[in-house]
Design a protein around this motif. Structure first.
Motif, short mmCIF file in Angstrom:
data_model
loop_
_atom_site.label_atom_id
_atom_site.label_comp_id
_atom_site.label_asym_id
_atom_site.label_seq_id
_atom_site.Cartn_x
_atom_site.Cartn_y
_atom_site.Cartn_z
N ARG A 3 0.82 -1.20 0.00
CA ARG A 3 0.00 0.00 0.00
C ARG A 3 0.85 1.24 0.00
O ARG A 3 1.90 1.28 0.60
CB ARG A 3 -0.88 0.02 1.24
N PRO A 7 -1.86 2.83 7.44
CA PRO A 7 -2.77 3.26 8.47
C PRO A 7 -2.13 4.28 9.38
O PRO A 7 -0.93 4.29 9.58
CB PRO A 7 -3.08 1.97 9.25
N THR A 53 -5.18 -4.87 5.70
CA THR A 53 -4.43 -3.62 5.56
C THR A 53 -3.72 -3.54 4.22
O THR A 53 -3.58 -2.45 3.66
CB THR A 53 -3.41 -3.44 6.70
N ASP A 73 -8.19 0.10 7.19
CA ASP A 73 -7.31 1.23 7.51
C ASP A 73 -7.79 1.82 8.82
O ASP A 73 -8.79 1.37 9.39
CB ASP A 73 -7.37 2.27 6.37
N ALA A 84 -8.07 7.63 4.02
CA ALA A 84 -8.04 6.17 3.92
C ALA A 84 -8.62 5.72 2.57
O ALA A 84 -8.08 4.81 1.93
CB ALA A 84 -8.84 5.55 5.07
N ARG A 87 -6.05 6.48 -0.14
CA ARG A 87 -4.95 5.49 -0.11
C ARG A 87 -5.39 4.17 -0.73
O ARG A 87 -4.64 3.54 -1.47
CB ARG A 87 -4.48 5.26 1.33
#
Length: 131
Positions: A3, A7, A53, A73, A84, A87
Motif C-alpha cells: 500500500r 494506516p 491492511t 485502515d 483512507a 490510499r
C-alpha cells in the motif's frame, strides 16, 4: 499487495477502523492476461474475501468483468476516512497498473466501524466485557 502510505496509528482509545471497498471493471485484457487471472481465480474467490491492511482482491471473471479490493485502515478522526479512501484507491490502481491490467470506472465506498450499528449479540458481548 503493498500500500501507498498506511494506516495512521495513535492512541488506541481514539483510533477508528475504516473498511474501504474499491470496485471497478477490467478493461482491454489480452487473452494472456485473461488466462492469467483465470488461473489465479481460486486465490481471489469472493468467498475468501476479507478486509486487510494490504488489500484483498476478489473477482469472478466467469460471471462478470468486475473486481473488488477490500482494505482495512484506521485514523484518529472521522475525517480521516477520506484519506483512507484515497490510499485504498491509489493502492488498487497501483496493483492493477504494476501488472499491466487495464481497468475502468473505479468507485469507492468506506465505512467507519466506530459508527456502524452493532447487532444484538455484539451489544450483549460488549455489555458483558464492561460489566
Amino acid at each position: 499487495m503493498r500500500r501507498a502510505g498506511g494506516p495512521v496509528y495513535g492512541d488506541t482509545m481514539s483510533t477508528r477502523t475504516f473498511r474501504v471497498t474499491v470496485r471497478g471493471f477490467f478493461d482491454g485484457l489480452t487473452a494472456e492476461q485473461h488466462a492469467e487471472l483465470t488461473a489465479a481465480a481460486p486465490e481471489h474467490d469472493v468467498l475468501r474475501a476479507s478486509f486487510t491492511t494490504e488489500g484483498n482482491l476478489s473477482y469472478e471473471l466467469a460471471a462478470r468483468n468486475s473486481f473488488t479490493f477490500r482494505f482495512l485502515d484506521s485514523g484518529e478522526a472521522e475525517e480521516d476516512i477520506l484519506e483512507a479512501t484515497a490510499r485504498a484507491e491509489l493502492a488498487a490502481e497501483s496493483w492493477m497498473t504494476e501488472r499491466g491490467y487495464g481497468f475502468k470506472r473505479l468507485r469507492s465506498s468506506a465505512e467507519d466501524l466506530s459508527l456502524a450499528k452493532q447487532s444484538k449479540r455484539q451489544r450483549q458481548a460488549a455489555a458483558r466485557t464492561t460489566a
